[in-house]
Write an enzyme that holds these catalytic residues in place. Structure first.
Site: not given
Ligand code: GDP
Length: 426
Positions: A41, A13
């Site tokens: 993701h 995440d």
């Molecule tokens: P992944 O599994 O690594 O792709 O991560 P997820 O999608 O499960 O969780 C990452 C969360 O952080 C999601 O809600 C994204 O939209 C959010 N996100 C990613 N980068 C940023 C950022 O720079 N700032 C903020 N506020 N949210 C972010």
């Protein structure tokens, strides 16, 4: 040979979906090399907001070949549901290839995952119940089904029949559940065959061709380093390796072909599911960070479960970057911390009175507490900023201190969930 991996340095995440979607613009191929529909993701772009589970995060570009490698866990129903969801949202039909050697998640995998978590009750591992642990267990027990087997009905029947002998004993006698019927399992699998067929490829041969032709290949990891079954917080780990190194196996790429390994790390900590989590916050401090984090609060993209949250853990992240072999880091979520007067950072663990800087085994982690230093907060919204030099001095310092602690260059800072909310550091 231009291969780049985008992998997690933490517990998952971290924002890998966003980073892959951002970087895929410059790529030709995106390969998922492990895990299955248990991924979540989040991608936010011109088409809307999506939680991708099984599909690679390059599916929003027409020019990208999106590949599920031999190491991925293919849940056919979930795959087509996800493709339909994209189509209904107006996303042009993506190019998707699936390795003929990848294995299929079978009905007993998902069923046994659910039943076992229920049986374990309070001792459960916090599985996403997508059948991933039983799937990989059966793969290594050599009773799995490869995608290629779906196109040879007799062979498929034999494979399913022999797997179900043992599974039905478990279902009936350990879980008090009705047995599975071979014909029903077969019907369930074969109904997808026609739609699947054009996507099935000899991915190993294609990877070779892509590399020979100098195409840019992105490898997209699922979860993060601390969930690795060998190097992570076992047994609260996942069942396939999320390390960049495993992509050599799960995608079939040569180890010599890596040009860069980009580890995605959050500038605070989040963790879904069970297991030790040293910097975990509770009460109103946790609630505030959880509500401000992510794109709409820190809730699991697959399960909707509230994520456990804490301040940045340099011990875990340095270790995560190291075992990923990270050449650069994307530090995500800098926009989230703008509300804090002071920002604590965990720089060491205290275990039985000793200060520890190396990430310990799970047995020792259980007794660990964080040793924190605090930095001054910036108390402003940094999300519109696109140049590092324009960030408040305190925010620049926060990034620089993290960079020193994790011993890996921070190449990008992400200041929001949207595709373009990125700052490239030179
Ligand atoms: P992944 O599994 O690594 O792709 O991560 P997820 O999608 O499960 O969780 C990452 C969360 O952080 C999601 O809600 C994204 O939209 C959010 N996100 C990613 N980068 C940023 C950022 O720079 N700032 C903020 N506020 N949210 C972010």
């Amino acid at each position: 040979m231009p291969i780049e991996a985008i992998v997690g340095a933490n517990w998952g995440d971290e924002g890998k979906g966003k980073v892959t979607d951002y970087m895929a613009a410059q790529a030709d191929v995106v390969i998922r090399y492990q895990g299955g529909r248990n991924a979540g993701h989040t991608v936010i772009n011109d088409f809307g907001k999506f939680a991708l589970h099984l599909l690679p995060s390059g599916v929003f570009y027409r020019h990208i070949e999106n590949v599920l490698g031999p190491g991925a866990a293919i849940d056919l129903a979930a795959l087509f549901e996800e493709l339909d969801l994209l189509e209904n949202a107006g996303v042009p039909t993506p190019r998707v290839s699936i390795s003929d050697r990848a294995q299929v998640v079978l009905p007993h995998h998902s069923l046994l995952d659910v039943l076992e978590e229920e049986r374990l009750g309070g001792q459960s591992f916090g599985s996403t119940r997508a059948g991933i642990a039983p799937f990989y267990a059966d793969k290594y027990l050599k009773i799995g089904v490869q995608i290629a087997d779906l196109f040879d009905t007799d062979r498929l029947r034999g494979r399913v029949e022999s797997a179900l002998v043992a599974k039905n004993v478990l279902l009936e006698h350990l879980y008090d559940h009705p047995k599975l019927v071979v014909d029903e399992v077969l019907d369930g699998l074969l109904q997808h065959r026609e739609r699947l067929e054009p996507m099935v490829q000899d991915v190993s041969a294609r990877v070779h061709d892509w590399l020979q032709a100098g195409q840019r290949v992105l490898l997209e990891g699922q979860l993060g380093a601390l969930r690795d079954p060998d190097h992570g917080i076992y047994p609260f780990s996942t069942s396939s390796s999320p390390l960049a190194g495993f992509a050599c196996v799960g995608a079939g790429v040569p180890p010599t072909a890596f040009e860069r390994i980009v580890a995605v790390a959050k500038c605070y900590s989040t963790c879904v599911g069970a297991g030790p989590f040293v910097t975990e916050l509770s009460g109103s401090e946790a609630e505030e960070l959880r509500e401000r984090g992510g794109d709409a609060g820190e809730y699991g993209a697959t399960t909707g479960r509230p994520r456990r949250v804490g301040y940045f853990d340099a011990v875990a992240t340095r270790y995560g970057c190291r075992i990923q072999g990270a050449t650069e880091v994307v530090l995500t979520g800098l926009d989230v911390l703008g509300y804090l007067d002071e920002i604590p950072l965990c720089t060491a663990y205290s275990i039985e009175g000793a200060q520890v800087r190396e990430f310990p085994t799970t047995a020792r982690l259980d007794g660990a507490t964080g040793v924190f230093e605090s930095l001054e907060g910036w108390k402003t919204d940094v999300s519109p900023i696109r140049e590092f030099g324009e960030l408040p001095r305190q925010a620049q310092r926060y990034v620089e201190v993290i960079e020193r602690l994790i011993e890996t260059p921070v190449g990008w800072v992400s200041v929001g969930p949207e595709r373009d909310a990125m700052i490239r550091r030179t």
